[in-house]
Design a protein around this motif. Structure first.
Motif, short mmCIF file in Angstrom:
data_model
loop_
_atom_site.label_atom_id
_atom_site.label_comp_id
_atom_site.label_asym_id
_atom_site.label_seq_id
_atom_site.Cartn_x
_atom_site.Cartn_y
_atom_site.Cartn_z
N CYS A 177 -21.37 -22.25 -3.46
CA CYS A 177 -22.65 -22.78 -4.13
C CYS A 177 -23.36 -21.38 -3.50
CB CYS A 177 -22.80 -23.50 -3.60
SG CYS A 177 -24.41 -23.99 -4.63
N PRO A 178 -23.79 -20.29 -4.38
CA PRO A 178 -24.37 -19.48 -3.97
C PRO A 178 -26.39 -20.14 -3.37
CG PRO A 178 -23.94 -19.09 -6.60
CD PRO A 178 -22.95 -20.82 -6.02
N LEU A 179 -26.86 -20.93 -4.01
CA LEU A 179 -27.76 -21.51 -3.42
C LEU A 179 -27.69 -22.64 -2.47
CD1 LEU A 179 -28.39 -21.18 -7.36
CD2 LEU A 179 -30.06 -20.24 -5.47
N ARG A 235 -26.77 -33.08 -1.22
CA ARG A 235 -26.51 -31.75 -1.68
C ARG A 235 -26.96 -31.59 -3.99
NH1 ARG A 235 -23.85 -29.44 -5.76
NH2 ARG A 235 -22.80 -31.48 -6.29
N CYS A 241 -29.77 -25.45 -9.01
CA CYS A 241 -28.44 -25.43 -9.80
C CYS A 241 -28.54 -24.81 -11.20
CB CYS A 241 -27.46 -26.49 -10.18
SG CYS A 241 -26.04 -26.34 -10.65
N CYS A 259 -23.16 -22.49 -12.62
CA CYS A 259 -21.60 -22.13 -12.41
C CYS A 259 -20.46 -22.49 -12.61
CB CYS A 259 -21.89 -21.10 -11.11
SG CYS A 259 -21.98 -21.77 -10.34
N GLY A 260 -20.69 -23.88 -11.54
CA GLY A 260 -19.61 -24.66 -12.28
C GLY A 260 -18.43 -24.74 -10.62
N ALA A 261 -19.19 -23.42 -10.10
CA ALA A 261 -18.64 -23.33 -8.60
C ALA A 261 -17.72 -24.10 -7.89
CB ALA A 261 -19.04 -21.90 -7.71
N CYS A 262 -19.15 -25.61 -7.40
CA CYS A 262 -18.92 -26.54 -6.77
C CYS A 262 -17.39 -27.49 -6.98
CB CYS A 262 -20.30 -26.54 -5.81
SG CYS A 262 -20.92 -27.14 -8.05
N MET A 302 -20.32 -31.34 -11.02
CA MET A 302 -21.30 -31.35 -12.25
C MET A 302 -21.23 -32.16 -13.39
SD MET A 302 -21.15 -27.88 -12.45
CE MET A 302 -22.36 -27.20 -13.43
S1 SF4 Z 1 -23.23 -25.28 -10.23
FE1 SF4 Z 1 -22.63 -25.99 -7.78
S2 SF4 Z 1 -22.12 -24.05 -7.14
FE2 SF4 Z 1 -23.15 -23.11 -8.96
S3 SF4 Z 1 -24.84 -23.10 -8.29
FE3 SF4 Z 1 -24.84 -25.46 -9.30
S4 SF4 Z 1 -24.65 -26.41 -7.17
FE4 SF4 Z 1 -23.93 -24.21 -6.92
#
Ligand code: SF4
Ligand SMILES: Cc1cc2nc3c(=O)[nH]c(=O)nc-3n(C[C@H](O)[C@H](O)[C@H](O)COP(=O)(O)OP(=O)(O)OC[C@H]3O[C@@H](n4cnc5c(N)ncnc54)[C@H](O)[C@@H]3O)c2cc1C
Ligand code: SF4
Ligand code: SF4
Ligand code: SF4
Lengths: 287, 717, 149
Positions: free
Chosen positions: A187-189, A221, A229, A232-235, A246
């Motif tokens: 997660c970038p954040l 989290r 957030c 982006c769905g990366a997590c 998500m």
């Molecule tokens: S979707 Fe997940 S990885 Fe992307 S910003 Fe949100 S919490 Fe972080």
């Protein structure tokens, strides 16, 4: 050459030129991964590295995540191969003083819709290296897509359940968590040097993956990313146990949009919704 | 290792009747970390306190819990007792077993069980308490007053008369503010200038007041007792030390047709000018917008000192070495002060905001302040009410109340409070000056609360025959050199059409434009309309949330002169109280940052209500910036803890209410017996049925928090 | 479950709700003995983590209360808190924690009556909801199988 091929040439050319001209000293993009269909991040410091850059629908890692790493911070100016979600994360990092916008350039990738790259959709590369300010107007129109009902289908489905069933649903899902923190790491954040989950004195969140610890971690989290957030769905993609992260993130996004009229990732000057307030914020839930 | 003393108070019958105090003390003896526990009839009495003092020495106590009344009642008492015994007062806490227990419950068993739990919470807290030292800050014995209207003048004089130095910063070339523009003042109709001018002169002559006109606050840093304020002194182009105010320059100045701000555009002034005859300082300044030499320099892009155009003022100046100084430039000056009074006043709603009444379009539709100038003996018409358009005397006057006020659409949801009074004054003054004339007032309600205020309005109606019409004017237009008003009289329920010579608009009072920027510099809050916000609307009306910054006058909201002066006196007395001390002790309940953990996400900086958190740059030995972290200014922090909850990684904490303390308190409430499958985590714990951890509890010294050991792990190694 | 007595943990600010509870005491109002107050300077200090920890430690319900908007001793701590609660309460509701288990309120120093009534009301409500077994039964030990309901 097919359209994609031409775009890839352009992308590589931009990256090569950016490094050659000295405009940036690092370009972060994607290279072919070891596993087919899984792109790996590529850190280009020499112009020749640019030839290894690729781009396709699998390049969904959020590269903004690397901006807060010490090795990357050491570079004066960095360029990112940035699909929209990456740029949105940069906006968030600028809002939280993690990134100096004058030191970031974007090789902006555009697709027709918000999540385009998860499906196989055509993409194009914007002309020239862009600053965040130059990029933002070109993506402003996507703001309207952020809150379309389709994006919240999974949330709506959970919401339609009874409280009891929701608890069961999440208890089951959270139970799977193995506390690998892959979600946090991509997660970038989630850039904190010492995450609350690793805090010992006192230890608010059980470090082992007990049911309680998992519950607390997943709730905290989601709460920490509320209003931050950028969807982006990366997590969720990173999670080896397939937790529906998500659902939580989008629920938070919906609450923040409905209550405070805010969507993350568009305005680097805006105050994040949980560090500000309005005198007449809604409060019907308070007795 | 903690050695906590527990003192259970009976409060006579108050606690003792419902709570079994000896049983509570007995339970306390079995709590981990407790070295001594007793119960006594009145802990707050002298013998009770003596008991505590003795026990501290005898049992080498490291902390105290007094289980008695509310800490809001006796916390200071017991903390002082602890201090007398040489124990840091912040190691003493109270468990409230009276207000929150014995007085609200009837069943003795239930109340006793609850009292034990409340006590256990505080024992657990105290085990995590740390010695804190009051933050002692030295105080600079000097005050800054911003704004020289009647509010600032009064505050400055009161503070200076009490023997403290004052710096009075006024943006305009003269002090006096709006009051200097008024003709006569309600409810007594005394001449405004006559009562104000002596005070203005007193300011100028007071040995303890330093007056800076044409000056504004540029930056503020520091905190209560120790502010550092940068003041910008704008170029005046006249040397105040030389000028005698003789008037030779403005008599010679060829630019004579500039609308006078003081006369609200109804009179004229020159480019080198004194805003009004009684100005303090009574010395001119050059208006660079209109001065021919400045204009020439701007046009040619050269410094004004190189222009040769005009210069008649300089030539006319009789002072040897000349008081006119074209080489003047803005200067920044930094001053140290201990307290700040904000008295920046108000403005009236600009004409552009009220197009429906034709203000600005029809010359004879004037604002309240313009009417004040027309009615003033020193005004542009020498006090005769004449039409600005053609100079003809006014025979029929209409006054419209609530122009903008109480109208959320105009951004003024509030009542401007003074208009009901001054429109009565205006109608009355008009009738006094023109006995044959007619005055009509359109009003919504009459709000004349104040000493002799309602009587004043009644006098306007009954003695001076002013015609009060309840209703709103919808439209004004010009017809044959007259103004026609369309409206309704809601009492009679009829439409009204009225032809008049002049219309006065009681336009709303609004905050000074730009005062919000100043408020931000000072850490003072403002409301949606832009009025500065006091610390508490009832009990701390002149203080602000920023310690050491006080409010006086209309910067806080609409009010009249008596109220402004009273408030200025209040603010002054607060300042005097503060400046009379050499040092100020502040509660050590303040936030602190763990620099190792802080990511500089700025969440705390943005949430702090008093802007107490700033930035610290961490550098290596070579002076290279490594990273930035948040830094709490101990002088500014008021200890709310809002920042702590905002900090995701918990890099910031609040002394006295730390995360560790609150964590321990919450844990102390857990009923472990109810929790299946819960392993003992090493913290001995007592549910009503005793500790399931089965640890030795009699020793009373168990203090093994597994959480106290162990290093903190980091994400990016 | 007739004789179930809920454990309710309350986080209150010292200036308003704690003082309101004091007033209920000095006025000798009666209310159930199920609530334990934890005092903090301001609602702004109240962390979402506190609420989770209270549940982990066996609370059947949590009460969070402070000064009405406009009355905050620190001017805006409660307004920041309100935003956090908005989001956090929705999150808890979303994951299936009955909204009756987390109550937010504004109680001023003068509202002793409101305090006593609220405690009575919340206690009755939580009595009806029953013990928060679903949370309690979540294991705190590693490797255990799910026994959530
Ligand atoms: S979707 Fe997940 S990885 Fe992307 S910003 Fe949100 S919490 Fe972080
Ligand atoms: C038409 C009209 C008639 C009135 N008639 C009466 C009456 O009859 N009786 C009565 O009791 N009241 C009357 N009032 C109200 C009265 O004018 C005010 O109560 C009083 O003037 C308020 O004083 P003040 O010092 O708060 O503000 P102001 O008079 O506005 O003074 C503020 C001062 O601060 C200066 N300033 C502003 N910003 C800055 C800055 N950033 N830095 C430095 N200096 C700054 C300004 O230049 C000004 O000198 C009337 C008001 C109006 C509009
Ligand atoms: S979960 Fe919270 S504390 Fe942990 S890294 Fe993410 S934002 Fe920081
Ligand atoms: S909120 Fe925490 S991490 Fe962020 S700047 Fe403040 S102390 Fe540092
Ligand atoms: S506790 Fe934190 S938010 Fe409150 S005044 Fe101090 S620094 Fe500011």
């Amino acid at each position: 050459m097919p359209a994609e091929g031409r775009q890839l040439e352009k992308l590589r050319h931009l990256a090569r030129h950016a490094l050659e001209s000295g405009a940036v000293s690092l370009v972060i993009g994607f290279a072919e991964g070891t596993v087919p269909g899984r792109a790996a991040p590529l850190f280009c410091t020499a112009p020749a590295d640019a030839d290894r850059l690729i781009f396709d629908g699998y390049c969904t890692l959020n590269l903004a995540n690397y901006l807060t790493r010490p090795e990357v911070r050491a570079h004066q100016t960095v360029a990112l191969v940035a699909r929209h979600a990456v740029a949105k994360a940069v906006v968030g990092l600028v809002q939280e003083s993690q990134v100096d916008p004058t030191r970031v350039r974007l090789i902006a990738i555009h697709c027709p819709d918000l999540d385009g790259l998860q499906q196989d959709v055509a993409w194009t590369v914007a002309d020239g290296l862009q600053t965040l300010d130059e990029f933002l107007p070109t993506a402003a129109h996507l703001h309207d897509q952020e809150l379309t009902p389709e994006r919240f289908a999974a949330v709506a489905q959970v919401e339609s359940k009874s409280s009891h069933d929701r608890w069961d649903h999440f208890a089951r899902e959270f139970d799977k968590c193995i506390k690998c923190y892959a979600c946090r790491n991509v997660c970038p954040l989630c850039y904190c040097e010492r995450c609350i989950a690793d805090k010992n004195q006192p230890q608010w969140i059980d470090t082992s993956s007990t049911q309680r610890g998992n519950f607390a971690w997943n709730i905290v989290r989601a709460f920490h990313l509320a209003g931050r957030c950028i969807d982006c769905g990366a997590c969720e993609r990173a999670c080896p146990m397939d937790l529906p992260l998500m659902e939580l993130n989008r629920k938070m996004k919906k609450v923040v949009a409905e209550r405070f009229g805010y969507v993350a990732g568009y305005d680097p000057k805006a105050d994040l919704p949980l560090v500000t307030f309005k005198k007449d914020d809604p409060e019907e839930f308070i007795k | 290792m903690s050695r906590i003393g527990v003192f259970v108070c009976w409060c006579g019958e108050n606690i003792g009747r419902t709570v079994d105090c000896p049983a509570v003390a007995e339970a306390a003896r079995r709590m981990p970390g407790v070295a001594h526990a007793v119960d006594y009839k009145y802990m707050c009495s002298d013998p009770g306190q003596q008991m505590i003092i003795q026990a501290i020495a005898e049992h080498r106590l490291t902390g105290l819990v007094v289980a008695s009344c509310s800490p809001r009642m006796h916390e200071p008492t017991f903390r002082k007792a602890a201090a007398r015994a040489g124990l840091n007062p912040y190691l003493c806490e109270m468990a409230n077993i009276r207000e929150h227990c014995s007085w609200v419950h009837e069943d003795r068993a239930v109340a006793t069980a609850k009292a034990i739990e409340l006590l256990r919470v505080m024992v657990e807290k105290v085990r995590h308490n740390e010695a804190l030292k009051a933050v002692s800050v030295p105080i600079t014995d000097r005050a800054l007053v911003i704004g020289g209207g009647i509010a600032g003048i009064q505050a400055a004089l009161d503070i200076a008369d009490a023997g403290h130095d004052v710096i009075l910063v006024e943006r305009a070339p003269s002090i006096g503010g709006h009051m200097s523009q008024l003709s006569e003042t309600f409810p007594t109709l005394d001449c405004s200038q006559c009562i104000l001018t002596p005070k203005m002169v007193e300011v100028a002559q007071h040995p303890r007041i330093r007056l800076l006109t044409c000056a504004e606050v540029e930056a503020v840093s520091g905190y209560v007792g120790n502010f550092e304020v940068t003041v910008r002194r704008k170029a005046r182009y006249v040397r105040l030390d030389r000028c005698t105010g003789c008037g030779a320059c403005w008599n010679e100045c060829p630019v004579k047709k500039i609308p006078s701000e003081f006369d609200e555009g109804l009179g004229l002034r020159t480019a080198v000018y004194v805003p009004f005859p009684q100005a303090v300082p009574n010395k001119p300044m050059i208006d660079t917008e209109n001065c021919l030499r400045h204009k020439d320099a701007r046009r040619k892009g050269i410094p004004v000192t190189e222009s040769k155009v005009c210069g008649k003022c300089e030539a006319a100046c009789p002072i040897p070495g000349k008081a006119i100084n074209f080489a003047d430039a803005d200067e920044l000056e930094t001053v140290q002060v201990g307290a700040i009074v904000v008295a920046t006043g108000f403005q009236t709603l600009p004409a552009a905001a009220i197009p429906e009444y034709g203000a600005g379009r029809f010359k004879d539709v004037v604002t309240g302040l313009q009417f004040e100038r027309l009615a003033s003996a020193s005004g542009p018409t020498s006090g005769e009410i004449r039409r600005p358009s053609d100079g003809r005397p006014v025979e029929r006057l209409a006054v419209i109340a609530c122009v903008g006020s109480r109208d959320p659409a105009k951004g003024c949801a509030y009542c401007s409070k003074i208009c009901c009074m001054y429109i009565a004054k205006h109608a009355m003054l008009f009738r006094h000056k023109n006995h044959h004339g007619a005055a009509h007032v359109f009003y919504m309600d009459i709000r004349a609360g104040g000493k002799d205020y309602d009587e004043f309005v009644r006098r306007a109606i009954e003695e001076d025959g002013v015609d009060y019409l309840r209703g709103r004017v919808s439209r004004i237009f010009e017809r044959g050199g007259k103004l026609v008003l369309f409206g309704s009289d809601t009492l009679v329920g009829e439409k009204v059409e009225l032809e008049v010579d002049m219309v006065v608009l009681a336009s709303a009072m609004v905050p000074q434009p730009g005062v919000q920027a100043l408020a931000q510099k000072l850490g003072v809050a403002y409301d949606q309309s832009g009025w500065l916000t006091e610390a508490h609307p009832k009990l701390r009306p002149v203080e602000t949330a920023a310690a050491g910054v006080f409010l006086a006058g209309t910067c806080q909201g609409p009010r009249d002169i008596p109220e402004t002066v009273a408030q200025a006196g209040g603010a002054a007395s607060k300042v005097i109280g503060l400046l009379s001390r050499d040092t100020l002790d502040r509660e050590p309940i303040i936030a602190r940052v763990d620099e190792r953990v802080c990511d500089y996400c700025t969440a705390c900086i943005k949430t702090c209500p008093v802007k107490a958190i700033g930035t610290k740059e961490l550098k290596n030995r070579q002076g290279v910036l490594l990273r930035r972290v948040a830094e709490v200014n101990a002088g500014l922090c008021i200890g709310c803890g809002t920042c702590v909850a905002a900090c995701r990684p918990k890099a910031i904490d609040l002394a006295g209410f730390t995360d560790a303390q609150l964590f321990a308190e919450v844990r102390a409430l857990g009923d472990f017996n109810d929790i299946e499958g819960r392993e003992c985590d090493g913290v001995p714990h007592f549910g009503p049925a005793g500790c399931i951890a089965g640890q030795s509890v009699k020793s009373g010294g168990l203090d093994s928090h597994p959480t106290d050991a162990g290093m903190e792990r980091e994400k990016h190694g | 479950m007739a004789d179930f007595e809920p454990n309710i943990t309350a986080f209150v600010c010292t200036w308003c709700t704690y003082a309101g509870a004091d007033l209920a005491g000095t006025s000798r109002m009666k209310y159930p003995a199920n609530v334990r107050l934890i005092r903090v300077p301001c609602t702004g200090r109240i962390d979402a983590l506190f609420i989770l920890k209270a549940f982990e430690n066996g609370a059947d319900a949590v009460l969070v209360s402070g000064c009405h908007p406009g009355d905050c001793h620190y001017t805006s701590g409660n307004l920041h808190a309100r935003r956090r609660w908005t989001v956090f309460s929705e999150l808890l509701d979303f994951v299936g924690i009955d909204s009756g288990r987390v109550t937010f309120s504004w109680i001023s120093a003068a509202e002793g009556r409101k305090f006593a009534d609220l405690i009575t009301e919340v206690t009755a409500k939580v009595r009806a909801l029953g013990p928060f077994d679903s949370y309690r039964k979540m294991s705190a030990a590693a490797g255990e199988q799910s026994n959530a309901r």
